[in-house]
Write a protein that holds these residues in place. Sequence first.
Motif, mmCIF file in Angstrom:
data_model
loop_
_atom_site.group_PDB
_atom_site.id
_atom_site.type_symbol
_atom_site.label_atom_id
_atom_site.label_comp_id
_atom_site.label_asym_id
_atom_site.label_seq_id
_atom_site.Cartn_x
_atom_site.Cartn_y
_atom_site.Cartn_z
ATOM 1 N N SER B 148 0.820 -1.203 0.000
ATOM 2 C CA SER B 148 0.000 0.000 0.000
ATOM 3 C C SER B 148 0.857 1.258 0.000
ATOM 4 N N GLU B 149 1.877 1.255 0.869
ATOM 5 C CA GLU B 149 2.751 2.419 0.978
ATOM 6 C C GLU B 149 3.513 2.671 -0.336
ATOM 7 N N VAL B 150 3.991 1.603 -0.939
ATOM 8 C CA VAL B 150 4.785 1.731 -2.165
ATOM 9 C C VAL B 150 3.907 2.210 -3.324
ATOM 10 N N VAL B 151 2.737 1.619 -3.469
ATOM 11 C CA VAL B 151 1.868 2.011 -4.595
ATOM 12 C C VAL B 151 1.376 3.448 -4.397
ATOM 13 N N GLU B 152 1.102 3.801 -3.166
ATOM 14 C CA GLU B 152 0.681 5.179 -2.862
ATOM 15 C C GLU B 152 1.772 6.178 -3.263
ATOM 16 N N ALA B 153 3.008 5.862 -2.911
ATOM 17 C CA ALA B 153 4.126 6.746 -3.256
ATOM 18 C C ALA B 153 4.298 6.826 -4.773
ATOM 19 N N ALA B 154 4.181 5.684 -5.423
ATOM 20 C CA ALA B 154 4.356 5.648 -6.885
ATOM 21 C C ALA B 154 3.263 6.468 -7.571
ATOM 22 N N ALA B 155 2.027 6.270 -7.150
ATOM 23 C CA ALA B 155 0.927 7.011 -7.763
ATOM 24 C C ALA B 155 1.092 8.506 -7.491
ATOM 25 N N GLY B 156 1.517 8.830 -6.292
ATOM 26 C CA GLY B 156 1.706 10.240 -5.949
ATOM 27 C C GLY B 156 2.713 10.913 -6.863
ATOM 28 N N GLN B 157 3.861 10.292 -7.045
ATOM 29 C CA GLN B 157 4.892 10.956 -7.857
ATOM 30 C C GLN B 157 4.564 10.891 -9.341
ATOM 31 N N ALA B 158 3.851 9.846 -9.768
ATOM 32 C CA ALA B 158 3.463 9.767 -11.186
ATOM 33 C C ALA B 158 2.447 10.855 -11.523
ATOM 34 N N TYR B 159 1.415 10.968 -10.692
ATOM 35 C CA TYR B 159 0.322 11.880 -11.038
ATOM 36 C C TYR B 159 0.570 13.311 -10.570
ATOM 37 N N ASN B 160 1.252 13.477 -9.449
ATOM 38 C CA ASN B 160 1.471 14.830 -8.938
ATOM 39 C C ASN B 160 2.731 15.462 -9.510
ATOM 40 N N ALA B 161 3.737 14.663 -9.791
ATOM 41 C CA ALA B 161 5.019 15.218 -10.230
ATOM 42 C C ALA B 161 5.368 14.798 -11.659
ATOM 43 N N LEU B 162 4.438 14.162 -12.360
ATOM 44 C CA LEU B 162 4.685 13.709 -13.734
ATOM 45 C C LEU B 162 6.004 12.943 -13.844
ATOM 46 N N THR B 163 6.261 12.131 -12.855
ATOM 47 C CA THR B 163 7.472 11.317 -12.813
ATOM 48 C C THR B 163 7.092 9.884 -13.161
ATOM 49 N N PRO B 164 7.475 9.431 -14.339
ATOM 50 C CA PRO B 164 7.065 8.089 -14.741
ATOM 51 C C PRO B 164 7.608 7.038 -13.776
ATOM 52 N N THR B 165 6.730 6.162 -13.329
ATOM 53 C CA THR B 165 7.102 5.254 -12.247
ATOM 54 C C THR B 165 6.541 3.860 -12.490
ATOM 55 N N ALA B 166 7.391 2.878 -12.214
ATOM 56 C CA ALA B 166 6.973 1.473 -12.266
ATOM 57 C C ALA B 166 7.054 0.885 -10.859
ATOM 58 N N VAL B 167 6.020 0.168 -10.479
ATOM 59 C CA VAL B 167 6.059 -0.595 -9.231
ATOM 60 C C VAL B 167 6.258 -2.061 -9.586
ATOM 61 N N LEU B 168 7.332 -2.643 -9.060
ATOM 62 C CA LEU B 168 7.548 -4.071 -9.257
ATOM 63 C C LEU B 168 6.961 -4.814 -8.060
ATOM 64 N N LEU B 169 5.981 -5.641 -8.339
ATOM 65 C CA LEU B 169 5.374 -6.470 -7.298
ATOM 66 C C LEU B 169 6.116 -7.804 -7.332
ATOM 67 N N SER B 170 6.964 -8.014 -6.341
ATOM 68 C CA SER B 170 7.912 -9.127 -6.368
ATOM 69 C C SER B 170 7.231 -10.485 -6.474
ATOM 70 N N GLN B 171 7.939 -11.405 -7.069
ATOM 71 C CA GLN B 171 7.434 -12.779 -7.109
ATOM 72 C C GLN B 171 7.367 -13.336 -5.691
ATOM 73 N N ARG B 172 8.210 -12.833 -4.821
ATOM 74 C CA ARG B 172 8.159 -13.251 -3.418
ATOM 75 C C ARG B 172 6.817 -12.871 -2.790
ATOM 76 N N LEU B 173 6.322 -11.723 -3.194
ATOM 77 C CA LEU B 173 5.031 -11.237 -2.691
ATOM 78 C C LEU B 173 3.880 -12.066 -3.255
ATOM 79 N N ILE B 174 3.962 -12.313 -4.556
ATOM 80 C CA ILE B 174 2.844 -12.961 -5.260
ATOM 81 C C ILE B 174 2.836 -14.457 -5.019
ATOM 82 N N GLY B 175 4.046 -15.021 -4.901
ATOM 83 C CA GLY B 175 4.185 -16.464 -4.778
ATOM 84 C C GLY B 175 4.469 -17.063 -6.134
ATOM 85 N N ALA B 176 5.419 -17.971 -6.181
ATOM 86 C CA ALA B 176 5.762 -18.617 -7.447
ATOM 87 C C ALA B 176 4.600 -19.475 -7.906
#
Lengths: 196, 181
Positions: B148-176
Amino acid sequence: MSRTNLLDRREVTAALLRDRKDAIAIGGLGASTYDIAAAGDHDRNLYLWGAMGGAVMMGLGMALAQPDTPVVVITGDGEMLMGMGSLATVALQKPGNLSIVVLDNEAYGETGGQVSHTSATTDLVGVARACGIADSRGLDTMAEIEALAIRLQDVSAGPRFASVKIDPANLERVLSHRDGIFILNRLRGALGFKPI
Amino acid sequence: MHARTEAPAEAAPSWTGEIFSILQRFDVRQVPYVPDAGHSDLIKRVLASSTMRGIPLTTEEEGVALLVGAWAGGQRGALLMQSSGVGNCINMLSLTQIFRFPFLTLVTMRGEWGEFNPWQVPMGSSTQAIFELSGIKVLRASHPVEVSEVVEAAAGQAYNALTPTAVLLSQRLIGAKVFVK
């Protein structure tokens, strides 16, 4: 697939945009962008100097965001061939206000005139129709172009696809603006959006 | 033939709902995607939403171009894809510099954490570097509590600062993904 009585690309583009009203026009990389520039610079023009294969998708994003505004993508056969999958994506979304016009000279005019797939085997109208764009036509006469210029104002009956076989002569380049940030923000401004 | 076990039928992880809420809060309207198992719950939520339009693509690069058009027309978007799709986007990623528009992409990672399929490893290994070479900021979430914190930060800088941003959701998070005979 070569035909006779080929149309002039500048005349076709000028006829499509002459009474454009609020329509947004997107020009695909290459000669199509010069054709749109030749028809007259406009706040609602989006000129592409790269991103080959992306013109139709930019048109789709815009058409979905502005459903009451006609959006016309004018591009070439090479650019369209690179983004053929986007025709399937468009068909699924059914944007009533999106028109796609391919100016088909059956060649890559910008890079030395190498023949494209449409010169021999590929029928882009058939591709568009098979992707699910029911209103897909090949246009052969200026009368048909004039009729399309009127139809593209109808934001409820699209998406529509038209391929126009044009004279392959390379015409004098009419250079549009190239600064994407300027072009994009000018267009946004024309739609009433302020800078961030 | 090998049968493939899809994401387990158990309840979707709570972080996918958190991502959806963040996208809603940032008024994201167009959500182009190429399906991935790791995004399946988020895609369902988007397709069921009355404010967002989920837009299936034939290839990921379509989504980059789509988001330019969306922004030109006054709407924000976010591109959902898997790491293997990032390679399909490379030329279109130049649009983030050409147009300086708010680009946000959420990428589910493969090929980095207990991967079974060797074909996922090369692209998964170069995903982050490709984004960085393309001028796109990369943020990563590896644990459910930080998504939540990471996606919030990414969306904030993408939309508020026009800073193109990618969030990598790790395979560790998702599960193999589990492949069984």
